[in-house]
Design an enzyme around this catalytic site. Structure first.
Site, short mmCIF file in Angstrom:
data_model
loop_
_atom_site.label_atom_id
_atom_site.label_comp_id
_atom_site.label_asym_id
_atom_site.label_seq_id
_atom_site.Cartn_x
_atom_site.Cartn_y
_atom_site.Cartn_z
N ASP A 178 -13.79 14.68 -3.53
CA ASP A 178 -13.92 15.99 -4.18
C ASP A 178 -15.19 15.95 -5.01
O ASP A 178 -15.97 14.99 -4.91
CB ASP A 178 -12.66 16.25 -5.05
CG ASP A 178 -12.38 17.74 -5.23
OD1 ASP A 178 -13.36 18.51 -5.39
OD2 ASP A 178 -11.22 18.14 -5.21
N LYS A 219 -7.50 8.04 -0.94
CA LYS A 219 -8.78 8.43 -0.33
C LYS A 219 -9.35 9.69 -0.96
O LYS A 219 -9.56 10.72 -0.29
CB LYS A 219 -8.63 8.64 1.18
CG LYS A 219 -8.12 7.42 1.95
CD LYS A 219 -8.13 7.68 3.44
CE LYS A 219 -7.61 6.53 4.27
NZ LYS A 219 -6.16 6.33 4.25
N LYS A 240 0.85 -1.20 0.00
CA LYS A 240 0.00 0.00 0.00
C LYS A 240 0.89 1.24 0.00
O LYS A 240 1.76 1.39 0.86
CB LYS A 240 -0.90 0.04 1.23
CG LYS A 240 -1.83 1.26 1.23
CD LYS A 240 -2.84 1.18 2.35
CE LYS A 240 -2.34 1.78 3.64
NZ LYS A 240 -2.25 3.25 3.66
N ASP A 273 -3.49 4.29 -1.84
CA ASP A 273 -4.44 4.72 -0.81
C ASP A 273 -4.44 6.25 -0.72
O ASP A 273 -3.79 6.83 0.14
CB ASP A 273 -4.01 4.10 0.53
CG ASP A 273 -4.90 4.49 1.69
OD1 ASP A 273 -6.03 4.93 1.46
OD2 ASP A 273 -4.44 4.33 2.84
N ARG A 325 2.69 -0.50 10.74
CA ARG A 325 3.76 -0.49 11.74
C ARG A 325 4.10 -1.84 12.38
O ARG A 325 5.28 -2.08 12.66
CB ARG A 325 3.44 0.57 12.81
CG ARG A 325 3.61 1.98 12.25
CD ARG A 325 2.88 3.03 13.05
NE ARG A 325 1.44 2.94 12.86
CZ ARG A 325 0.56 3.76 13.41
NH1 ARG A 325 0.98 4.74 14.21
NH2 ARG A 325 -0.73 3.61 13.18
O1 C5P Z 1 0.62 1.31 10.87
P1 C5P Z 1 -0.80 0.85 10.74
O2 C5P Z 1 -0.95 -0.67 10.73
O3 C5P Z 1 -1.73 1.52 11.74
O4 C5P Z 1 -1.24 1.36 9.28
C1 C5P Z 1 -2.55 1.29 8.81
C2 C5P Z 1 -2.62 1.91 7.46
O5 C5P Z 1 -3.96 1.85 6.98
C3 C5P Z 1 -2.21 3.38 7.42
O6 C5P Z 1 -1.49 3.57 6.19
C4 C5P Z 1 -3.52 4.14 7.40
O7 C5P Z 1 -3.43 5.34 6.68
C5 C5P Z 1 -4.43 3.15 6.67
N1 C5P Z 1 -5.86 3.26 6.93
C6 C5P Z 1 -6.40 3.19 8.20
N2 C5P Z 1 -7.76 3.29 8.37
C7 C5P Z 1 -8.57 3.44 7.33
C8 C5P Z 1 -8.03 3.50 6.03
C9 C5P Z 1 -6.65 3.40 5.87
O8 C5P Z 1 -5.67 3.01 9.16
N3 C5P Z 1 -9.89 3.46 7.50
#
Ligand code: C5P
Length: 228
Positions: free
Chosen positions: A64, A61, A32, A59, A207
Site C-alpha cells: 500500500d 504481504k 506461518k 504472512d 500442504r
Molecule cells: O501448501 P504450500 O506448501 O504450497 O504453502 C506455501 C505457503 O507459502 C502458502 O501459505 C503461500 O501463501 C505461501 N507463499 C508462497 N509463495 C510466496 C510467498 C508465500 O507460496 N512467494
C-alpha cells in the site's frame, strides 16, 4: 535467527489450527499465519499461537502507500510477531516505511515474485519484460537498499539472491514439495534436501505437512531432509 522449517497453517479457523498444532507434543514448530486465518480470526489468533510457545511468521504481504504500511507495521510490532512481510513491488520507499514501522525486533522480508507466478504470466499479464530471475534479483536488491534483511523467493532463486545481495541476506522459500508428493498450484518448486543445498535459511511448507496422513511424521521428514 537460526535456520528452520516453517509450517504454513493455511486452515480456515482457529479450531482447526489449534487441533492441528495439538498433534505436536515434542516439537514447537515455527508457524506461518496467512491471510485466511488472520482475516477470519483477527489478531487473537497470533496471541493464541504465541502463547503456546510457537514462533510466528505473519504472512500478510502488505502492499500500500508508505504511510499506511508504516502504521500497519507498528500494529504488527505490538503483536510480537517474529517475522512478517511486504511486497517488494510496493517500492523502496514503502519497504523503508515498513521497516521503520516494524522496528528491529522482528524480521521483515519482501516478497519478490510469488512462487505461483510463471515467467510467461509475469511478462504477459504484468508487462514485466525482464526474465523472472532478473526480476527477483532486482527486487531483492531493492529490499536490501530499503534496509530489509531478506526476501521470500522460490528455492530455485535462493542462490541467485545470495549471489546478488550477499550470503548474510536471508531467504525464506516456499514452493517445497517431496519428490513423491503432489505439486498443487505451486509452479517453481524444490525438495527440502535440495533447498538445503541452496543455502536458504527458512523453508515454508504447507500442504505436504498439513494435508499429510501423519503431519508430525511429515514435519520430521522435512526437518531431517532440510536441517540434517
Ligand atoms: O501448501 P504450500 O506448501 O504450497 O504453502 C506455501 C505457503 O507459502 C502458502 O501459505 C503461500 O501463501 C505461501 N507463499 C508462497 N509463495 C510466496 C510467498 C508465500 O507460496 N512467494
Amino acid at each position: 535467527m537460526n535456520r528452520d522449517v516453517i509450517i504454513a497453517c493455511d486452515f480456515k479457523d482457529k479450531a482447526d489450527t489449534l487441533a492441528f498444532l495439538d498433534q505436536f507434543r515434542e516439537e514447537k514448530p515455527f508457524v506461518k499465519i496467512g491471510m485466511e486465518l488472520f482475516y477470519g480470526e483477527g489478531p487473537d489468533i497470533v496471541r493464541a499461537i504465541k502463547d503456546r510457545g510457537h514462533k510466528i511468521f505473519l504472512d500478510l504481504k502488505l502492499h500500500d502507500i508508505p504511510n499506511t504500511v508504516h502504521k500497519a507495521m507498528k500494529n504488527l510490532a505490538r503483536l510480537g510477531v517474529d517475522m512478517t512481510n511486504v511486497h517488494a513491488a510496493g517500492t523502496i520507499d514503502m519497504m523503508r516505511a515498513a521497516q521503520e514501522g516494524l522496528g528491529e525486533d522482528a524480521l521483515l522480508i519482501a516478497v519478490t515474485q510469488l512462487t505461483s507466478t510463471t515467467e510467461e504470466r509475469m511478462q504477459r499479464e504484468l508487462l514485466i519484460s525482464a526474465p523472472i530471475a532478473g526480476t527477483v534479483a532486482h527486487y531483492a536488491r531493492n529490499a536490501k537498499e530499503a534496509g530489509l534483511r531478506g526476501v521470500v523467493c522460490s528455492p530455485l532463486e535462493a542462490a541467485l539472491v545470495k549471489d546478488t545481495c550477499g550470503r548474510d541476506f536471508i531467504t525464506v522459500t516456499p514452493g517445497i514439495r517431496f519428490a513423491d508428493g503432489d505439486v498443487g498450484d505451486q509452479k517453481r518448486i524444490m525438495t527440502p534436501a535440495l533447498a538445503r543445498e541452496t543455502g536458504t535459511e527458512f523453508i515454508v511448507v504447507g500442504r505436504p505437512i498439513t494435508q499429510a496422513i501423519d503431519p508430525v511424521a511429515a514435519y520430521r521428514r522435512v526437518c531431517k531432509d532440510f536441517l540434517g
